[in-house]
Motif scaffolding. Structure first.
Motif, PDB file in Angstrom:
ATOM      1  N   ALA A 160       0.942  -3.947   6.426  1.00 50.67           N
ATOM      2  CA  ALA A 160       2.202  -3.776   7.131  1.00 50.67           C
ATOM      3  C   ALA A 160       3.310  -3.546   5.940  1.00 50.67           C
ATOM      4  N   GLY A 161       3.131  -3.416   4.835  1.00 50.39           N
ATOM      5  CA  GLY A 161       4.184  -3.117   3.832  1.00 50.39           C
ATOM      6  C   GLY A 161       4.723  -1.819   3.984  1.00 50.39           C
ATOM      7  N   MET A 162       5.612  -1.384   3.333  1.00 47.74           N
ATOM      8  CA  MET A 162       6.299  -0.140   3.243  1.00 47.74           C
ATOM      9  C   MET A 162       5.885   1.063   2.291  1.00 47.74           C
ATOM     10  N   PRO A 163       6.029   2.161   2.667  1.00 50.27           N
ATOM     11  CA  PRO A 163       6.032   2.843   3.780  1.00 50.27           C
ATOM     12  C   PRO A 163       4.988   2.362   4.723  1.00 50.27           C
ATOM     13  N   PHE A 164       5.254   2.275   5.861  1.00 50.16           N
ATOM     14  CA  PHE A 164       4.336   1.626   7.145  1.00 50.16           C
ATOM     15  C   PHE A 164       3.129   2.331   7.415  1.00 50.16           C
ATOM     16  N   ALA A 165       1.893   2.175   7.177  1.00 52.05           N
ATOM     17  CA  ALA A 165       0.696   2.682   7.802  1.00 52.05           C
ATOM     18  C   ALA A 165       0.666   4.281   7.386  1.00 52.05           C
ATOM     19  N   VAL A 166       1.056   4.284   6.090  1.00 55.81           N
ATOM     20  CA  VAL A 166       1.093   6.141   5.719  1.00 55.81           C
ATOM     21  C   VAL A 166       1.002   6.291   4.078  1.00 55.81           C
ATOM     22  N   ALA A 167       0.693   7.359   3.711  1.00 57.63           N
ATOM     23  CA  ALA A 167       0.429   7.496   2.196  1.00 57.63           C
ATOM     24  C   ALA A 167       1.792   7.074   1.599  1.00 57.63           C
ATOM     25  N   GLY A 168       1.830   6.291   0.430  1.00 56.18           N
ATOM     26  CA  GLY A 168       2.961   5.616   0.096  1.00 56.18           C
ATOM     27  C   GLY A 168       3.720   6.200  -0.930  1.00 56.18           C
ATOM     28  N   LEU A 169       4.326   5.665  -1.665  1.00 60.49           N
ATOM     29  CA  LEU A 169       5.396   6.313  -2.709  1.00 60.49           C
ATOM     30  C   LEU A 169       4.665   6.652  -3.834  1.00 60.49           C
ATOM     31  N   SER A 727      -3.185   8.633   6.215  1.00 63.98           N
ATOM     32  CA  SER A 727      -3.683   8.442   4.807  1.00 63.98           C
ATOM     33  C   SER A 727      -3.783   9.515   3.822  1.00 63.98           C
ATOM     34  N   ASN A 728      -3.530  10.596   4.369  1.00 64.95           N
ATOM     35  CA  ASN A 728      -4.026  11.940   3.358  1.00 64.95           C
ATOM     36  C   ASN A 728      -2.974  11.664   2.318  1.00 64.95           C
TER      37      ASN A 728
END
Length: 761
Positions: A160-169, A727-728
């Motif tokens: 549950a870190g950021m960005p939350f539950a999505v492809a990140g930075l 997660s793409n």
């Protein structure tokens, strides 16, 4: 500032900083663009997790709160926390209970830095489903940890870190944000200011709104209450410049000092001025309800409100009764002027209560059908406009609940206002029974706002000009009292920070308004068909609601429309589409394919073939198209066309119900076998639930795969092949291309879409 930098520089990862990395990072140049790309899709408006709004430097500096705005069960109204209004400056927000996410505290890096690091350490598996135990629903319990609680949070919620539950930075984005936080997170927000052309028009509008005199003051107040939610833009103005109408302690020409009342029709004090205030920060689509201003519009307002010979002896005060009944408060203003002003931009007013703050969450939106059309009664045939004696009788009965929120009085208040409304309906029915029978001329048709389509996506809703989709189960026909009450009940008088009693009163009364709009439409149908139509809309438990709370209908008075008693609604809709074809936003052969050519004209062959294939999904019941059971409410299809172009289609799931007459128990009224899909070009939701990307040549195969997907396993294969999961690695490219598409096709309406409802398919 120096101590904050010193503390953060002591962190191990900062020991590797190079001289290049030590360059001062600019918030406006370097940081806000990253936040806009990777954070604003979740962190904006009232439903931002932990109230952390990252659409502006003001929001980032304000920080986070454990207290949610949306809480349907609270027994006491909570303090308002509207960005820019309810506090100014970081210290003021700290006093309101907001905690910094930018400050290093207790020898630890800033909370934002640690959240980003947690997300970096636990990225989602590329293109895979998220872990099943990771709750990403909008109803999840947000933790909102304070700095001292973060270690425990990280252990319990590692994903549950950021960005939350999505492809990140990207690496560069991550390093830039961490450098900025290490430097003390300075904010150099650039304030939007009007252009010269905009400033001149602002002066003209403020002069009108603040003109002296009793009737001028009354009109200014009415206009403010009807435009306070708008994102106003000017003819000839700068792209991306929008303004909001506020009440200020300062007059034109001075810096705006906004007066923050809970509702726009509460007492602002003895000295105030209407001002047009530039909207700061990132524009997000869900709150971007636009309204045009121009010299022509200004002239129109003057003609509507000041050309007639009417007088106002005094200006009404403020108070609960004034809020409850705007028909009494503004009785001196000709009803014709008020109604016509709303009709001129009817789409705006319907969008305010369909897309406004009340429509967040299933318990707010389950009062409406999943898809229906809306028409308006012509002012020349609206008895409230044309018959002064009737208007005088009706006005006291049009008061609305929600001004008092004592929980113990909820049912007493509800019954009192229900009875008033039903007395009004009885009066109305008798008056219209004596009036000329309704004909086509009774349906307003002066501009392209006259025909509207509304779609509910379970816990949100959207509006579109024109008649979109297959002929719906219900149609609303709004007159002035219906339109104005809906606007006041769901927009002006609705308090998003209110308690359960206030919210229940709002929801219950709107049920009566919806019923009124449906029953008004029945007047257009043959008298002998009305009972059967009403019975179709209020099946099963709906019959109990009709007996308990609704006024009986007129099943005797004739209609002047020549419609068959069998399937009159179908015949009416077909005639409506033919008669008012020029007002329809654009043709809809995908959903209403009548001659085998199920695509729009003037398309390239590849797109014609794609739309022909997509039409096979439209308007089929789920009993025969089983994949509907697997699809979310709002799916977006991004179709890649030849020569690098693309088209976006909305695939909307229309859930069927036996009735929509109760606040709770929707699942018991759900009729899943009757669900259908609407397929339409464009982005018809602020909240995409999922997205597919495919080439135009693949569309027939995609449609065939959906037709053959009769269970979850088969649907998973469709998702694996064409779906864009959270997660793409290219998720953000595809997600933001939806907003880019809006910018390309409807630039004034463009804004960042919300991904809080993007599902884990």
């Amino acid at each position: 500032m120096l101590s904050r930098v010193f503390v953060v520089l002591s962190l191990p990862f900062m020991l590797l900083m190079t001289p290049v990395q030590a360059v001062e990072v600019s918030y406006s140049r370097d940081i806000q663009p990253i936040l806009t790309q990777k954070c604003v899709a979740c962190h904006a408006c009232y439903d931002a997790p932990c109230q952390l709004n990252l659409g502006s430097g003001e929001g980032a500096s304000r920080g986070a709160s454990k207290l949610p705005v949306y809480d349907g069960g609270r027994t006491q109204a909570q303090a308002t926390t509207r960005l820019y209004f309810d506090a100014q400056g970081e210290a003021a927000w700290r006093r309101k209970g907001f905690n910094s996410v930018l400050d290093a505290q207790g020898g630890q890096a800033a909370l934002m830095a640690r959240m980003l690091e947690l997300g970096r350490a636990n990225p989602p598996v590329p293109n895979a489903k998220l872990p099943a135990d990771l709750d990403i629903s909008i109803n999840r319990q947000n933790q909102c940890p304070l700095p001292g609680e973060f270690d425990a949070y990280a252990k319990k919620f590692a994903h549950a870190g950021m960005p939350f539950a999505v492809a990140g930075l990207s690496d560069q984005e991550y390093q830039t944000l961490q450098r900025w936080l290490a430097q003390g997170a300075p904010v150099d927000e650039q304030v939007l200011t009007p252009s010269l052309a905009e400033a001149e028009q602002i002066a003209d509008w403020e002069a009108l709104l603040n003109a002296p005199g009793a009737r001028e003051t009354l009109v200014g107040r009415w206009l403010f209450e009807h435009l306070f939610l708008a994102h106003l833009y000017f003819e000839g103005g700068e792209a991306g410049h929008f303004f909001q109408l506020v009440r200020s302690r300062t007059p034109s020409g001075q810096p705006i000092d906004p007066i923050a009342t809970r509702r726009p029709n509460e007492d602002p004090g003895s000295q105030f001025y209407y001002r047009l205030w530039p909207i700061q920060g990132v524009i997000v689509h869900k709150t971007h309800i636009t309204y045009p201003l121009s010299a022509g519009k200004l002239a129109r307002v003057k003609q509507l409100f000041f050309a007639g010979d009417w007088h106002a002896d005094k200006v009404p005060g403020y108070g609960a009764q004034r809020r409850a009944n705007p028909f009494e408060t503004f009785a001196a203003i000709p009803a014709q002027a008020r109604y016509q002003f709303m009709l001129d931009n009817a789409e705006y007013f319907v969008r305010t209560f369909i897309r406004g703050p009340v429509c967040r969450g299933q318990i707010a939106t389950d009062v409406i059908r999943d898809n229906f059309w809306t028409l308006f009664q012509d002012p020349q045939h609206d008895l409230y406009i044309t018959d002064a004696a009737y208007r005088e009788q009706a006005t006291p009965l049009l008061a609305m609940p929600g001004q008092f929120d004592e929980i113990g009085d909820l049912f007493g208040l509800w019954h009192a206002y229900r009875d008033k409304r039903n007395d009004y309906e009885a009066l109305r029915m008798d008056a219209y029974a004596e009036a000329p029978a309704p004909s086509w001329s009774h349906i307003w048709s002066d501009n392209d706002n006259a025909l509207l389509s509304i779609f509910r996506q379970f816990d949100s809703a959207s509006v579109r000009k024109g008649l979109v989709g297959e002929i719906p189960q219900t149609i609303w026909w709004l007159d002035f009292p219906l339109l104005e009450r809906t606007y006041y009940q769901l927009v002006v008088n609705f308090d998003v920070f209110g308690n359960v009693s206030h919210q229940a009163q709002t929801r219950l009364y709107f049920d009566l308004i919806r019923n009124g709009a449906e029953v008004n439409f029945l007047r257009l149908m043959p008298a002998d068909s009305r009972v059967a139509l009403l019975g179709d809309w209020y099946q099963n438990s709906g019959k109990l609601k009709m007996w308990l709370d609704y006024q009986s209908i007129d099943d005797d008075s004739p209609t002047a429309l020549q419609l068959p008693v069998e399937q009159p609604k179908q015949a009416f809709a077909e005639a409506l589409l033919q008669r008012y074809g020029d007002l329809n936003a654009r043709p809809d052969p995908i959903n209403r394919c009548r001659a085998g050519q199920c695509y729009r004209p003037n398309l390239v062959p590849a797109q014609q073939d794609a739309e022909q294939a997509l039409s096979r999904l439209a308007s089929r019941p789920a009993a025969g198209l089983k994949v509907i059971e697997q699809l979310p409410e709002a799916t977006l299809l991004r179709v890649e066309l030849p020569e690098g172009k693309r088209e976006v289609y909305s695939l909307l799931r229309n859930r069927a119900h036996s009735n929509v007459a109760f606040m709770i128990g929707e699942e018991r009224r759900y009729q899943p076998g009757l669900d259908t899909l609407t397929v339409y070009p464009g982005v018809l939701s602020s909240y995409p639930n999922f997205m597919f990307n495919l080439k135009a040549a693949e569309v027939p195969g995609f449609v065939a795969a959906l037709e053959q997907a009769r269970d979850a396993a088969a649907f998973d294969k469709v998702v694996e092949r064409w779906g864009i999961r959270r997660s793409n690695p290219q998720f953000w490219h595809y997600f933001h291309d939806l907003a880019a598409y809006i910018h390309d096709t409807e630039p004034v309406e463009a804004g960042v879409l919300d991904m809080n409802r993007y599902q884990n398919l």
